[in-house]
Write a protein that holds these residues in place. Sequence first.
Motif, PDB file in Angstrom:
ATOM      1  N   ASN A  45       0.906  -1.210   0.123  1.00  0.00           N
ATOM      2  CA  ASN A  45      -0.181   0.148  -0.080  1.00  0.00           C
ATOM      3  C   ASN A  45       0.971   1.200  -0.146  1.00  0.00           C
ATOM      4  N   PHE A  47       0.507   4.199   0.819  1.00  0.00           N
ATOM      5  CA  PHE A  47       0.502   5.180   1.922  1.00  0.00           C
ATOM      6  C   PHE A  47       1.052   4.758   2.837  1.00  0.00           C
ATOM      7  N   ASP A 202     -10.271  -2.198   0.774  1.00  0.00           N
ATOM      8  CA  ASP A 202      -8.997  -1.748   0.551  1.00  0.00           C
ATOM      9  C   ASP A 202      -8.210  -2.769  -0.525  1.00  0.00           C
ATOM     10  N   THR A 228     -10.438   6.499   1.077  1.00  0.00           N
ATOM     11  CA  THR A 228      -9.397   5.372   1.119  1.00  0.00           C
ATOM     12  C   THR A 228      -8.241   5.400  -0.020  1.00  0.00           C
ATOM     13  N   THR A 229      -6.964   5.507   0.078  1.00  0.00           N
ATOM     14  CA  THR A 229      -6.077   5.540  -1.064  1.00  0.00           C
ATOM     15  C   THR A 229      -6.400   4.333  -2.367  1.00  0.00           C
ATOM     16  N   LEU A 253      -9.712  10.927  -0.264  1.00  0.00           N
ATOM     17  CA  LEU A 253      -8.227  10.751   0.256  1.00  0.00           C
ATOM     18  C   LEU A 253      -7.220   9.990  -0.603  1.00  0.00           C
ATOM     19  N   GLY A 254      -6.399  10.453  -1.159  1.00  0.00           N
ATOM     20  CA  GLY A 254      -5.537   9.824  -2.067  1.00  0.00           C
ATOM     21  C   GLY A 254      -3.976  10.213  -2.105  1.00  0.00           C
ATOM     22  N   LEU A 255      -3.122   9.421  -2.707  1.00  0.00           N
ATOM     23  CA  LEU A 255      -1.729   9.718  -2.788  1.00  0.00           C
ATOM     24  C   LEU A 255      -1.343  10.394  -3.959  1.00  0.00           C
ATOM     25  N   GLU A 258       0.083   8.463  -7.030  1.00  0.00           N
ATOM     26  CA  GLU A 258      -1.004   7.384  -7.711  1.00  0.00           C
ATOM     27  C   GLU A 258      -2.243   8.431  -8.178  1.00  0.00           C
ATOM     28  N   ILE A 273      -5.366  14.775   1.440  1.00  0.00           N
ATOM     29  CA  ILE A 273      -4.426  13.746   2.336  1.00  0.00           C
ATOM     30  C   ILE A 273      -3.496  14.522   3.174  1.00  0.00           C
TER      31      ILE A 273
END
Length: 339
Positions: A45, A47, A202, A228-229, A253-255, A258, A273
Amino acid sequence: MKIKQLLLAAAAVGVFAGLAGCADKKTGDAPERTRIAMVVKSLGNGFFDAAHQGAKDAAAEIGGVEIIYTGPTTPSAEGQIEIINSLISQKVDAIVVSANDPNALVPIAKKAMQRGIKVISFDSALAPGGRQMQLNPSNAELIGQKQIEMAAAEMNGKGELAILSASAQATNQNIWIGVMKKTLEQPQYAGLKLVATVYGDDQSDKSYREAIGLLRSHPNLKAIIAPTTVGIVAASKAVADEGLVGKVFVTGLGLPSEMAGHVKSGAVREFAIWNPIDLGYAATFAAHQFVTGKAQSGDGAIVSVGRLGAVTLDANGETALGPPFTYNAGNVDQFAKLF
């Protein structure tokens, strides 16, 4: 002969003094290596990979700290319980965990604490009985409100929206969703209608299938919020694959690393995030504070988190690191280089 005996006696004294010196060095004030284990929801993952980098940064800054980074291959409480049991056998000094279930891990966490291991939960909390401290990445109210604000802006204040979450048992996800529902009751969001909440556990493939299901079951859907990422990436891909870019917007919520491509495609206008590098750093630094006796649990207790300052615990032993940050086309590439 007498001189020889004296010399031998003196040599013996020197040897014993040297041995005594070695003993003093081993048991004296010289710092021993501290082993801190970071147990994440699942490996692979992004994150948590970034949080691992933060943990390593804290270890390097503190000195004499070894980070053991681990987690199950798929997010499950059973996998984390097995790992924590192994860490107890290894006699680590502290365990920093993002819990897949708030209550299922409590018995094994209590066992760890009974063995003198400090237990800190971060991101997704353990119930109070299973840890010394919970480090929330942000304030739940701010996180929930932020996601509704972003969705409302993308929907021009009216229409149908849905939520794609992680697992139904994920502590933080459920708290944020509760705040979102409460926020939707406010007059300024009267034009928004939450039509569904689904769970992708997830996992990329399941999250994608759930997102496709939402798009096909709700033809008037205007936005998907994924806190959730994993879910936000899957939902963005689903919107693109269904040819709905510009009609259905994804946020949550993300990176940055990505999400940059999805921002450029138009599937996502903005997302939020906190910085997972900072979160991993702070959790690790706090764990070391507990190991060395510089921090204690308790309402109002202040815990140092190194270069990020200090946090104050509430009556439940919880604290927040900071507010979420917004990413969009203007800054996503800059942050994508970091995490």
